[in-house]
Design a protein around this motif. Structure first.
Motif, PDB file in Angstrom:
ATOM      1  N   ALA A 102       0.859  -1.322  -0.052  1.00  0.00           N
ATOM      2  CA  ALA A 102      -0.079   0.022   0.062  1.00  0.00           C
ATOM      3  C   ALA A 102       0.709   1.118   0.031  1.00  0.00           C
ATOM      4  O   ALA A 102       1.982   1.241   0.778  1.00  0.00           O
ATOM      5  N   CYS A 103       0.540   2.211  -0.723  1.00  0.00           N
ATOM      6  CA  CYS A 103       1.260   3.478  -0.926  1.00  0.00           C
ATOM      7  C   CYS A 103       0.407   4.549  -1.151  1.00  0.00           C
ATOM      8  O   CYS A 103      -0.569   4.453  -1.775  1.00  0.00           O
ATOM      9  N   ALA A 104       0.278   5.534  -0.246  1.00  0.00           N
ATOM     10  CA  ALA A 104      -0.332   6.689  -0.402  1.00  0.00           C
ATOM     11  C   ALA A 104       0.635   7.956  -0.593  1.00  0.00           C
ATOM     12  O   ALA A 104       1.448   8.328   0.235  1.00  0.00           O
ATOM     13  N   PRO A 105       0.094   9.029  -1.473  1.00  0.00           N
ATOM     14  CA  PRO A 105       1.105  10.266  -1.684  1.00  0.00           C
ATOM     15  C   PRO A 105       0.370  11.001  -0.917  1.00  0.00           C
ATOM     16  O   PRO A 105      -0.727  11.001  -0.169  1.00  0.00           O
ATOM     17  N   ARG A 106       1.221  12.039  -0.381  1.00  0.00           N
ATOM     18  CA  ARG A 106       0.886  13.242   0.630  1.00  0.00           C
ATOM     19  C   ARG A 106       1.679  14.373   0.263  1.00  0.00           C
ATOM     20  O   ARG A 106       2.742  14.291  -0.703  1.00  0.00           O
ATOM     21  N   TYR A 107       1.347  15.498   0.905  1.00  0.00           N
ATOM     22  CA  TYR A 107       1.836  16.776   0.333  1.00  0.00           C
ATOM     23  C   TYR A 107       1.720  16.846  -1.074  1.00  0.00           C
ATOM     24  O   TYR A 107       2.604  17.218  -1.984  1.00  0.00           O
ATOM     25  N   THR A 108       0.684  16.738  -1.548  1.00  0.00           N
ATOM     26  CA  THR A 108       0.438  16.660  -3.156  1.00  0.00           C
ATOM     27  C   THR A 108       0.309  17.979  -3.727  1.00  0.00           C
ATOM     28  O   THR A 108       0.091  18.110  -5.118  1.00  0.00           O
ATOM     29  N   LEU A 109      -0.219  18.981  -3.016  1.00  0.00           N
ATOM     30  CA  LEU A 109      -0.705  20.379  -3.654  1.00  0.00           C
ATOM     31  C   LEU A 109       0.280  20.835  -4.749  1.00  0.00           C
ATOM     32  O   LEU A 109      -0.057  21.082  -5.848  1.00  0.00           O
ATOM     33  N   SER A 110       1.759  20.891  -4.516  1.00  0.00           N
ATOM     34  CA  SER A 110       2.448  21.344  -5.268  1.00  0.00           C
ATOM     35  C   SER A 110       2.735  20.402  -6.559  1.00  0.00           C
ATOM     36  O   SER A 110       3.058  20.880  -7.641  1.00  0.00           O
ATOM     37  N   ALA A 111       2.580  19.159  -6.375  1.00  0.00           N
ATOM     38  CA  ALA A 111       2.631  18.238  -7.360  1.00  0.00           C
ATOM     39  C   ALA A 111       1.459  18.435  -8.512  1.00  0.00           C
ATOM     40  O   ALA A 111       1.286  18.517  -9.676  1.00  0.00           O
ATOM     41  N   LEU A 112       0.179  18.476  -7.969  1.00  0.00           N
ATOM     42  CA  LEU A 112      -0.954  18.679  -8.715  1.00  0.00           C
ATOM     43  C   LEU A 112      -0.911  19.850  -9.464  1.00  0.00           C
ATOM     44  O   LEU A 112      -1.402  20.059 -10.487  1.00  0.00           O
ATOM     45  N   GLN A 113      -0.151  21.060  -8.903  1.00  0.00           N
ATOM     46  CA  GLN A 113      -0.105  22.407  -9.517  1.00  0.00           C
ATOM     47  C   GLN A 113       1.063  22.496 -10.540  1.00  0.00           C
ATOM     48  O   GLN A 113       1.055  23.478 -11.347  1.00  0.00           O
ATOM     49  N   SER A 114       1.735  21.566 -10.385  1.00  0.00           N
ATOM     50  CA  SER A 114       2.907  21.427 -11.400  1.00  0.00           C
ATOM     51  C   SER A 114       2.745  21.395 -12.971  1.00  0.00           C
ATOM     52  O   SER A 114       1.565  20.672 -12.981  1.00  0.00           O
ATOM     53  N   PRO A 115       3.405  21.883 -13.897  1.00  0.00           N
ATOM     54  CA  PRO A 115       2.895  21.541 -15.222  1.00  0.00           C
ATOM     55  C   PRO A 115       2.950  20.044 -15.534  1.00  0.00           C
ATOM     56  O   PRO A 115       2.064  19.825 -16.342  1.00  0.00           O
ATOM     57  N   GLU A 116       3.891  19.134 -15.118  1.00  0.00           N
ATOM     58  CA  GLU A 116       3.830  17.911 -15.280  1.00  0.00           C
ATOM     59  C   GLU A 116       2.673  17.045 -14.674  1.00  0.00           C
ATOM     60  O   GLU A 116       2.679  15.870 -14.953  1.00  0.00           O
ATOM     61  N   GLY A 117       1.905  17.579 -13.698  1.00  0.00           N
ATOM     62  CA  GLY A 117       1.066  17.063 -13.208  1.00  0.00           C
ATOM     63  C   GLY A 117       1.543  16.129 -12.051  1.00  0.00           C
ATOM     64  O   GLY A 117       2.719  16.018 -11.778  1.00  0.00           O
ATOM     65  N   LEU A 118       0.625  15.380 -11.507  1.00  0.00           N
ATOM     66  CA  LEU A 118       1.040  14.400 -10.275  1.00  0.00           C
ATOM     67  C   LEU A 118       2.023  13.451 -10.631  1.00  0.00           C
ATOM     68  O   LEU A 118       3.015  13.037 -10.117  1.00  0.00           O
ATOM     69  N   ALA A 119       1.710  12.530 -12.085  1.00  0.00           N
ATOM     70  CA  ALA A 119       2.600  11.664 -12.313  1.00  0.00           C
ATOM     71  C   ALA A 119       4.036  11.988 -12.698  1.00  0.00           C
ATOM     72  O   ALA A 119       4.885  11.275 -12.172  1.00  0.00           O
ATOM     73  N   GLY A 120       4.061  13.210 -13.403  1.00  0.00           N
ATOM     74  CA  GLY A 120       5.273  13.654 -13.870  1.00  0.00           C
ATOM     75  C   GLY A 120       6.018  13.933 -12.530  1.00  0.00           C
ATOM     76  O   GLY A 120       7.258  13.914 -12.547  1.00  0.00           O
ATOM     77  N   ALA A 121       5.734  14.645 -11.548  1.00  0.00           N
ATOM     78  CA  ALA A 121       6.008  15.051 -10.219  1.00  0.00           C
ATOM     79  C   ALA A 121       6.597  13.862  -9.423  1.00  0.00           C
ATOM     80  O   ALA A 121       7.864  14.008  -8.856  1.00  0.00           O
ATOM     81  N   TYR A 122       6.019  12.497  -9.486  1.00  0.00           N
ATOM     82  CA  TYR A 122       6.552  11.602  -8.777  1.00  0.00           C
ATOM     83  C   TYR A 122       7.248  10.521  -9.823  1.00  0.00           C
ATOM     84  O   TYR A 122       7.813   9.595  -9.697  1.00  0.00           O
ATOM     85  N   GLY A 123       7.771  11.305 -10.777  1.00  0.00           N
ATOM     86  CA  GLY A 123       8.366  10.123 -12.023  1.00  0.00           C
ATOM     87  C   GLY A 123       9.853   9.793 -11.429  1.00  0.00           C
ATOM     88  O   GLY A 123      10.109   8.736 -12.141  1.00  0.00           O
ATOM     89  N   SER A 124      10.523  10.628 -10.576  1.00  0.00           N
ATOM     90  CA  SER A 124      11.539  10.200 -10.181  1.00  0.00           C
ATOM     91  C   SER A 124      11.597   9.747  -8.702  1.00  0.00           C
ATOM     92  O   SER A 124      12.733   9.567  -7.965  1.00  0.00           O
ATOM     93  N   THR A 125      10.639   9.209  -8.276  1.00  0.00           N
ATOM     94  CA  THR A 125      10.295   8.831  -7.073  1.00  0.00           C
ATOM     95  C   THR A 125       9.992   7.299  -6.963  1.00  0.00           C
ATOM     96  O   THR A 125       9.194   6.947  -7.804  1.00  0.00           O
ATOM     97  N   PHE A 126      10.658   6.448  -6.184  1.00  0.00           N
ATOM     98  CA  PHE A 126      10.639   5.159  -6.164  1.00  0.00           C
ATOM     99  C   PHE A 126      10.416   4.370  -4.809  1.00  0.00           C
ATOM    100  O   PHE A 126      10.845   5.064  -3.917  1.00  0.00           O
ATOM    101  N   LEU A 127       9.606   3.342  -4.954  1.00  0.00           N
ATOM    102  CA  LEU A 127       9.159   2.700  -3.750  1.00  0.00           C
ATOM    103  C   LEU A 127      10.209   1.535  -3.463  1.00  0.00           C
ATOM    104  O   LEU A 127      10.226   0.635  -4.756  1.00  0.00           O
ATOM    105  N   ASP A 128      10.798   1.376  -2.630  1.00  0.00           N
ATOM    106  CA  ASP A 128      12.025   0.420  -2.439  1.00  0.00           C
ATOM    107  C   ASP A 128      11.337  -0.819  -1.630  1.00  0.00           C
ATOM    108  O   ASP A 128      10.609  -0.945  -0.698  1.00  0.00           O
TER     109      ASP A 128
END
Length: 1013
Positions: A938-964
């Motif tokens: 299970a994984c839940a994003p948080r502090y998402t406001l800046s990601a949602l407001q970014s040009p690349e959107g949520l998926a783009g903002a988390y593009g370089s983030t990985f779950l180990d």
């Protein structure tokens, strides 16, 4: 077959029965029963709940309650169902519907107190007969209180003015019916002491004798009745034979009076004339002397409601006069309060219990063992009746043997399955580092601490300094939270619970007089030490008792720490007084103390434990939480608003502890007690992502609404602090979306106005429930209404709406994230009624509004049809349109059904916290659940406001983030529970990883189930 052999066989059969079935729920759904939602209404909802994936209905109390009760916590008769909720037949139909769906029922039980304002036959008998009532021992009444005038009487603080004024206004009315005399005070109906019947009946007796003659049969019977009244045992008799005699004979007298007045109209007319005389004449104060003399001899003393805090002599639920505490430690009381519930348990109609306010009980540890023992015996009795129904005379001997065997096993084997055979969760609020007592024979709490933890992980900790500065500048001062709690606990003890403190102080003084080394401690010094101890006590209560050899180590620490703090804060107070109090609370008795003295000390310690909890609750939850408004989402039952959110590591550690020690504890996020719903808190938490913007907005809104502020002699109304709470409330509870009708906005305005009216009274700063300031109350109501009127406050409302809309989507992601974490965490997940869709409710009664179950059932059918056709397309539709709440319903039902498919995992599975790497590694929370070959991520994003407001959107903002992931997961294939897509981990620098960007592009939260693909 001997009783011992029968008992041995039954013992083994009950054990086998328990081992053969799961005894804990997977999930619960809480419904609030009242006259607007009945058993029949619930029965119709059962198929929907089953389809939703719920395993157990979680029912609010539904024993007979005060008429019109909307919550059921004011039970007036433990032997009957609440007639406003339904009949035994409709109750049976509901239980049958649950069984047909394979569902259980967890029932909310209220052992601590009863409602006493109307229709309580036990309390009525106590008021009629005082200490001589057969039910006198049921209630926690001090029959020898500090105030001598109350000896052998109960103080009833129900009058709207001083007693004499109320009496001479003619508001107290005597009446006669069915052979009995009663006193009426508006909605209150009180008994007249049976011996006082003679005073009323003899008034002008010669008039009746001259009219009828001494030999008239009615007159002879009348005189005989008067003789019988004179021979009634006194209301202060406590010897059992005298109590029984009084109980029997007073009813005989009433029947005889009813008969003689029915047969002879002259008798009835005579009594009615006397009643008129005793009721007095308005404008003639002396005419009320007769009624005054009758009331002076009753077993209750009527008083102005304001005196309750200082003089009331029955223990209450907190400071509510209409709820009198029960003495569950008495076996007869325990049996009376649970007989019907145990019958339902025996018959399988109820399968688990939620225990309300266990901290109010004299000995909670013993109470829970009594519950489990009684449940075991009831199950054995049910099996016994299957084969020996016609020979039930053997049952008492069998029962005695069963009880002895059960007690021996749970004593010698603390981990015995029988110790927790019945599913029991408790409404235990844990403060600070407080933990559940390991000695309790329960499965866990109702989840208040979890609600704060799962909400707290969505609070951005970096914003603490900025938001604290904004709050303090706005309200004009700094706040020391610990000192505020201390001061408000002092306030509660000084005002609403002064009587309880007085009783404890006099008891402590009595103990000091037992020893020549302590007899010089004065009453006032002991009272001050006691007050200081309670005010500084850091948790709700300790659990010292007299039957376990060792004290709980944490209890010892709490007491020692508090005593040390008290000494430090009171340098001028004799330190030996605090040492004296400490030794009593820790059972460190003087060597020469005899059994009676030790018993007095133990009783004092256990009574003190019943007071610390209510003082903490009233001072913290019901006062400070309405004053310390830095971030309102933190001000929740069981919360710690002085701590700015919850660190992810803390969240994981608590989940780990629960998985190991309390795997069947409830998990909740909204309840009937929460001050704000889960979705309101989720949105308010977004403020921690925009602290600078929030600072600008509140300053702007204060200017825009300045015209609506009233200038009273006592100061501006509302205060800056109340205004700050109002701004958060409007932002947090504003309905989802853009388009709202005039009717919807008007309803929202009403709800906010009513909420603010309650909040300012709970805060007890400028107004309160006990001392309302109508000028301030009205000014705050006017302010709220003006804020919703653009003609007064200009663009304020539009600006609030625009700001709300700017953070709304991030709030929705927070809400979905906390829902996902709850559904996957160790424990039994609870859904509060209606929270399948967005629920933006405030404190009760707002959170008890009707739920549209028909709408939810239709939406669920549509979702299921779409999911069967194309799950990925459905997920994309829901992710694109969050405002209607269907996405929340989808996350809930898919997660609940997963719990049913993987029951073993959620009942017994392990817990593993997962790390993240990359740019937004801190902006997500993840963990895995494992049991055998079953794995869940299970994984839940948080502090998402800046990601949602970014040009690349949520998926783009988390593009370089990985779950180990653990190396063992590298070769596994997973199925996304929501989208249905197959997911395989990738190889990363340190092992297996999952990139979050692609997964969040499909759906707002991630729940992966290991698949065989």
């Amino acid at each position: 077959m001997t009783a011992e052999a029968l008992a041995e066989g039954l013992y083994a059969r009950v054990q086998a029965e328990l081992d053969a079935r799961p005894h804990t729920p997977l999930s619960t759904y809480r419904v609030q029963f009242h006259q607007g939602f009945t058993f029949e209404d619930a029965r119709q909802v059962v198929p929907y709940l089953a389809r939703l994936g719920v395993s157990d209905l979680y029912a609010s109390p539904y024993l007979k309650a005060t008429p019109g009760s909307t919550h059921g916590y004011d039970c007036v008769d433990h032997q009957q169902l609440n007639p406003e909720v339904g009949t035994p037949e409709s109750h049976a139909a509901l239980c049958a519907a649950l069984r047909e769906q394979g569902m259980g029922q967890v029932l909310d039980v209220v052992p601590n107190h009863m409602g006493i304002e109307r229709d309580n036959r036990l309390w009525f008998d106590v008021l009629e007969n005082g200490p001589s009532s057969v039910y006198a021992k049921f209630f926690d009444i001090d029959w020898s209180p500090v105030k001598e005038e109350l000896r052998d009487r109960v103080l009833l603080p129900i009058l709207g003015d001083q007693y004499g004024i109320v009496l001479e206004r003619g508001e107290l009315k005597l009446s006669f019916r069915d052979g009995a005399f009663f006193l009426h005070y508006y909605d209150h109906l009180l008994p007249v002491a049976p011996r006082q019947y003679s005073r009323i009946l003899r008034h002008g007796l010669e008039r009746l004798e001259s009219r009828l003659g001494e030999e008239h049969p009615g007159m002879l019977e009348f005189l005989s009745i008067l003789t019988a009244i004179d021979y009634l045992p006194s209301r202060t008799e406590v010897e059992r034979p005298k109590v029984v005699e009084r109980h029997r004979e007073k009813e005989v007298i009433k029947r005889r009076l009813a008969a003689v007045t029915a047969e002879f109209p002259e008798m009835l007319a005579y009594i009615e004339d006397n009643v008129r005389v005793f009721n007095g004449e308005p404008g003639n104060p002396r005419s009320y002397d007769l009624l005054d003399s009758v009331l002076a001899a009753c077993s209750y003393r009527l008083a102005h409601w304001r005196v309750a805090g200082e003089e009331i002599n029955y223990r209450r639920f907190f400071d509510i006069n209409g709820l009198a505490a029960l003495r569950e430690e008495d076996p007869d009381v325990f049996q009376e309060a649970h007989a019907l519930i145990f019958r339902w348990l025996r018959e399988g109609l109820v399968t688990g219990l939620r225990i309300d306010h266990p901290d109010g009980l004299f000995d909670p540890t013993a109470y829970f063992l009594d519950l489990q023992e009684a449940y075991f015996v009831e199950r054995a009795h049910a099996l016994f009746l299957q084969t020996h129904a016609e020979d039930d005379t053997r049952w008492p001997a069998v029962e005695s043997t069963l009880r002895e065997r059960w007690r021996a096993e749970v004593t010698q084997q603390p981990d015995s399955r029988l110790r927790k055979a019945l599913y029991v969760v408790v409404e235990k609020i844990q403060g600070g580092r407080e933990r559940m007592p390991e000695s309790w024979a329960v499965h866990g709490t109702t989840g208040y601490r979890y609600a704060n933890a799962v909400s707290g992980v969505f609070v951005q900790p970096d914003a603490e300094k900025a938001l604290t500065e904004t709050y303090e500048r706005f309200v004009g001062g700094q706040t020391d939270f610990a000192e505020l709690v201390y001061q408000k606990k002092l306030l509660i003890m000084r005002v609403s619970m002064a009587s309880e403190i007085n009783v404890l102080a006099h008891a402590l003084n009595g103990i000091s007089e037992m020893n020549r080394r302590t007899r010089d401690f004065t009453l006032n010094s002991l009272r001050r030490a006691l007050v200081e101890f309670i005010a500084l006590f850091p948790v709700y209560r300790t659990y010292v008792d007299g039957w376990r050899p060792e004290l709980d180590g944490r209890d010892v620490q709490y007491i020692e720490w508090t005593i040390q703090r008290a000494k430090e804060r009171n340098a001028t107070t004799n330190a030996s007084i605090f040492d004296f109090l400490r030794d009593i609370l820790l059972r460190r008795y003087p060597e020469h103390a005899d059994g009676r003295e030790r018993a007095e000390m133990l009783r004092f310690a256990m009574k003190l434990q019943q007071v610390t909890g209510p003082v903490m609750a009233k001072g913290l939850e019901d006062t400070v939480f309405y004053i310390y408004n830095r971030l309102a989402s933190l001000n929740e039952v069981g919360g710690e608003p002085e701590r700015f959110g919850v660190h992810a590591n803390t969240f994981h550690l608590r989940n780990q502890e629960r998985a190991e020690r309390w795997p069947s504890s409830q998990l909740t996020s909204s309840t009937h007690d929460t001050k704000r719903s889960e979705d309101v808190r989720a949105r308010i938490n977004v403020l921690t992502e925009v602290p600078e913007e929030w600072r600008k907005r509140v300053k702007k809104w204060a200017r825009q609404t300045e015209k609506a502020v009233s200038q009273l002699p006592s100061g501006p109304a509302p205060t800056a602090n109340d205004m700050y709470l109002f701004f958060q409330t409007v932002v947090g509870a504003w309905p989802m979306g853009d388009a709202h009708s005039a009717e919807e906005l008007a309803d929202f305005q009403r709800r906010v106005r009513e909420y603010m009216g309650k909040a300012i009274k709970e805060a007890k700063v400028r107004t309160s429930w006990t001392n309302p300031d109508s000028a301030y109350d009205d000014a705050v109501a006017r302010y709220v209404d003006a804020c919703f009127d653009s003609k007064v406050t200009g663009s304020f409302l539009a600006d609030v709406r625009d700001f709300k809309r700017s953070i709304e989507r991030a709030g929705q992601y927070n809400a979905l994230g906390q829902l996902l974490l709850k559904m996957a965490s160790p424990g039994v997940v609870d859904t509060y009624q209606g929270c399948e869709l967005w629920d933006l409710s405030l404190v009760d009664p707002d959170n008890r509004r009707p739920v549209d179950f028909a709408l939810r059932a239709r939406l669920l059918e549509t979702l299921d049809a779409e999911a069967e056709k194309d799950r990925a397309a459905l997920s994309a539709r829901l992710a694109a349109n969050l405002d209607d709440g269907q996405v929340k319903l989808y996350v809930l039902t898919q997660s609940l059904r997963l719990r049913q498919r993987q029951a073993a995992l959620f009942r017994k599975g392990g817990y593993r916290a997962l790390e993240l790497t990359g740019a937004r590694a801190k902006a997500a929370v993840a963990f895995a659940r494992e049991h055998g070959d079953t794995v869940l991520v299970a994984c839940a994003p948080r502090y998402t406001l800046s990601a949602l407001q970014s040009p690349e959107g949520l998926a783009g903002a988390y593009g370089s983030t990985f779950l180990d992931l653990p190396e063992a997961y590298a070769g596994m294939m997973f199925r996304d529970v929501f989208t249905g897509c197959q997911v395989r981990p990738e190889r990363g620098p340190g092992g297996a990883v999952l990139p979050l960007g692609p997964l969040l592009a499909e759906f707002p939260v991630i729940l992966l189930e290991r698949s065989a693909g």
